[in-house]
Design an enzyme around this catalytic site. Structure first.
Site, PDB file in Angstrom:
ATOM      1  N   SER A 103      10.413  11.895  76.619  1.00 16.62           N
ATOM      2  CA  SER A 103       9.462  11.251  77.526  1.00 16.62           C
ATOM      3  C   SER A 103       8.113  11.097  76.862  1.00 16.62           C
ATOM      4  O   SER A 103       7.698  11.943  76.049  1.00 16.62           O
ATOM      5  CB  SER A 103       9.315  12.129  78.764  1.00 16.62           C
TER       6      SER A 103
ATOM      7  N   TYR B 206       7.749  20.899  82.547  1.00 15.45           N
ATOM      8  CA  TYR B 206       8.744  19.836  82.362  1.00 15.45           C
ATOM      9  C   TYR B 206       8.551  19.166  80.995  1.00 15.45           C
ATOM     10  O   TYR B 206       9.501  19.024  80.209  1.00 15.45           O
ATOM     11  CB  TYR B 206       8.626  18.802  83.501  1.00 15.45           C
TER      12      TYR B 206
ATOM     13  N   LYS C 103      10.877  19.046  77.279  1.00 20.16           N
ATOM     14  CA  LYS C 103      11.254  17.844  76.505  1.00 20.16           C
ATOM     15  C   LYS C 103      10.885  18.030  75.034  1.00 20.16           C
ATOM     16  O   LYS C 103      11.680  17.726  74.135  1.00 20.16           O
ATOM     17  CB  LYS C 103      10.558  16.601  77.072  1.00 20.16           C
TER      18      LYS C 103
HETATM   19  N1  UFG Z   1       0.817   7.141  91.743  1.00 11.71           N
HETATM   20  C1  UFG Z   1       0.148   6.902  92.938  1.00 11.71           C
HETATM   21  N2  UFG Z   1       0.768   7.233  94.112  1.00 11.71           N
HETATM   22  C2  UFG Z   1       2.022   7.788  94.153  1.00 11.71           C
HETATM   23  C3  UFG Z   1       2.700   8.013  92.929  1.00 11.71           C
HETATM   24  C4  UFG Z   1       2.060   7.684  91.751  1.00 11.71           C
HETATM   25  O1  UFG Z   1      -0.989   6.416  92.960  1.00 11.71           O
HETATM   26  O2  UFG Z   1       2.524   8.067  95.258  1.00 11.71           O
HETATM   27  C5  UFG Z   1       0.175   6.747  90.479  1.00 11.71           C
HETATM   28  C6  UFG Z   1      -0.064   7.910  89.529  1.00 11.71           C
HETATM   29  O3  UFG Z   1      -1.285   8.530  89.815  1.00 11.71           O
HETATM   30  C7  UFG Z   1      -0.024   7.193  88.179  1.00 11.71           C
HETATM   31  C8  UFG Z   1       0.981   6.070  88.386  1.00 11.71           C
HETATM   32  O4  UFG Z   1       1.038   5.880  89.799  1.00 11.71           O
HETATM   33  O5  UFG Z   1      -1.276   6.637  87.882  1.00 11.71           O
HETATM   34  C9  UFG Z   1       2.364   6.378  87.861  1.00 11.71           C
HETATM   35  O6  UFG Z   1       2.805   7.623  88.404  1.00 11.71           O
HETATM   36  P1  UFG Z   1       4.324   8.118  88.331  1.00 11.71           P
HETATM   37  O7  UFG Z   1       4.425   9.386  89.086  1.00 11.71           O
HETATM   38  O8  UFG Z   1       5.222   6.998  88.732  1.00 11.71           O
HETATM   39  O9  UFG Z   1       4.588   8.352  86.785  1.00 11.71           O
HETATM   40  P2  UFG Z   1       3.763   9.258  85.738  1.00 11.71           P
HETATM   41  O10 UFG Z   1       3.148   8.332  84.772  1.00 11.71           O
HETATM   42  O11 UFG Z   1       2.933  10.246  86.424  1.00 11.71           O
HETATM   43  O12 UFG Z   1       4.903  10.001  84.986  1.00 11.71           O
HETATM   44  C10 UFG Z   1       5.624  11.046  85.630  1.00 11.71           C
HETATM   45  C11 UFG Z   1       5.619  12.250  84.724  1.00 11.71           C
HETATM   46  C12 UFG Z   1       6.370  11.945  83.470  1.00 11.71           C
HETATM   47  C13 UFG Z   1       7.725  11.554  83.824  1.00 11.71           C
HETATM   48  C14 UFG Z   1       7.652  10.359  84.726  1.00 11.71           C
HETATM   49  C15 UFG Z   1       9.007   9.957  85.187  1.00 11.71           C
HETATM   50  O13 UFG Z   1       4.300  12.605  84.419  1.00 11.71           O
HETATM   51  O14 UFG Z   1       6.444  13.077  82.673  1.00 11.71           O
HETATM   52  O15 UFG Z   1       6.898  10.659  85.882  1.00 11.71           O
HETATM   53  O16 UFG Z   1       9.542  10.909  86.044  1.00 11.71           O
HETATM   54  F1  UFG Z   1       8.425  11.273  82.703  1.00 11.71           F
END
Ligand code: UFG
Length: 344
Positions: free
Chosen positions: A129, A153, A157
């Site tokens: 990841s 997590y 990885k």
């Molecule tokens: N976000 C929101 N509201 C939500 C969910 C997310 O505003 O309800 C924002 C987050 O703040 C971020 C973006 O949307 O700016 C993406 O968030 P995600 O949760 O979809 O994905 P991330 O980039 O945070 O990644 C996370 C983990 C990774 C993992 C990935 C996939 O940090 O390690 O999810 O599971 F690999």
């Protein structure tokens, strides 16, 4: 040729899409999955979409009591190698229950290595990841960037990547590819397989999709005061079908490469979109209203990350082809045709 492939976590969101691409590339597939965060129905649908069949072994890789069975199954199947996706993946849960994350994720990878060793199938593509980079690098992030995951997590990885590198360094017969996924979203264009979170979605796209379909009232946008173009977080969203095709390209690469050792490869598009841009695109694709509210930043989030995807192009001859519009349209087709996921 790496033809007979063990696919751990093959019934899950990414795994089901990888299984379809493997079958469509003419490969044979043995899925190992314990259905702890996936559904048997997905396995049936993989077969329908690809007009073929996978073999299935319902086992928990992390349970030492299953190791002998798994090794025997790998041998009987005549495996050439594995794509390893099985594992726990919720960041918040990993902070609350770190020991379980280390045991399950690292333990599963160790068990798989032993089974592959016994079956003389020394090739692994691992689902790593972009989280291994933490927030230490300028964008776009290359594979030579610094690593520094910020939660258990992400550390599992990185530990597994390192373990695979050590194994490949000790025995040149091993061929290893660590695929560092950016943010996988979307679904198969058939609308028959897709992401089906067990509980409240943690990730942006499944959450938006559940708001659009009426299962949830509104999206919380975590922070609008980041140093990005509209203040919301920017990520490199990649269509899950492009991601799945990257795994097939990685197998071809490992089968043909002349040198030993492990290689890390980013799978992303190279383009970042903000949360508000993703919401607007989903709204257009679904023709539904997506109410949202600005909320405080989420702990551990970074402002912006997107990939330098040039190594994948150079080594695998792969690049992402699907647009944000495709991601939203396909995600919406899955969600609207299966409003309650596989239970629908
Ligand atoms: N976000 C929101 N509201 C939500 C969910 C997310 O505003 O309800 C924002 C987050 O703040 C971020 C973006 O949307 O700016 C993406 O968030 P995600 O949760 O979809 O994905 P991330 O980039 O945070 O990644 C996370 C983990 C990774 C993992 C990935 C996939 O940090 O390690 O999810 O599971 F690999």
């Amino acid at each position: 040729m790496l033809n007979k492939i063990i696919l751990t976590g093959g019934a899950g969101y990414i795994g089901s899409h990888v299984a379809v691409e493997l079958l469509e590339s003419g490969r044979e597939v043995l899925i190992i999955d314990d259905f702890s965060n996936s559904h048997p129905e997905a396995v049936a649908r993989i077969g329908d979409i690809a007009n073929g069949n996978v073999e299935l072994l319902e086992r928990n890789l992390a349970d030492p009591a299953h190791l002998a069975d798994i090794a025997a199954a790998a041998k009987a199947f005549g495996a050439d190698g594995a794509i390893h996706l099985a594992g726990l993946k919720a960041v918040g849960e990993s902070v609350a229950e770190p020991a379980r994350y280390y045991r399950v994720n690292v333990g599963s990878a160790m068990a798989l290595l032993e089974a592959l060793e016994a079956a003389h199938a020394k090739a692994v593509v691992f689902s790593s990841s972009a989280t291994v980079y933490g927030a230490l690098n300028d964008n776009p992030v290359t594979e030579d960037g610094k690593t520094g995951p910020t939660n258990p997590y992400g550390r599992t990885k990185l530990m597994i990547e390192d373990m695979l590198k050590d194994v490949a360094a000790a025995d040149p017969a091993w061929r290893v590819c660590n695929l560092r996924y950016f943010n996988p979203v979307g679904a198969h264009p058939s609308g028959r397989i897709g992401e089906d979170p067990n509980d409240t979605p943690n990730n942006l796209f499944p959450y938006i999709a559940q708001v659009a379909v009426g299962r949830r009232e509104k999206l919380l946008v975590f922070g609008d005061d980041y140093e990005t173009r509209d203040g919301t977080g920017v990520r490199d969203y990649i269509h899950v079908v492009d991601l799945a095709k990257g795994h097939v390209a990685a197998l071809d690469y490992l089968a043909n490469r002349k040198h030993a050792g492990a290689v890390d490869i980013n799978l992303g598009t190279g383009t970042g979109y903000s949360v508000l841009e993703a919401v607007a695109a989903f709204k257009r694709a679904s023709n539904r209203d997506i109410p949202f509210e600005i909320a405080p930043r989420r702990d551990g989030d970074i402002a912006e990350i997107y990939a330098d995807a040039s190594r994948a192009k150079e080594l695998l001859g792969w690049r992402a082809e699907r647009t944000l519009e495709d991601m939203c349209a396909d995600h919406w087709r899955w969600q609207s045709q299966n409003p309650e996921g596989y239970k629908s």
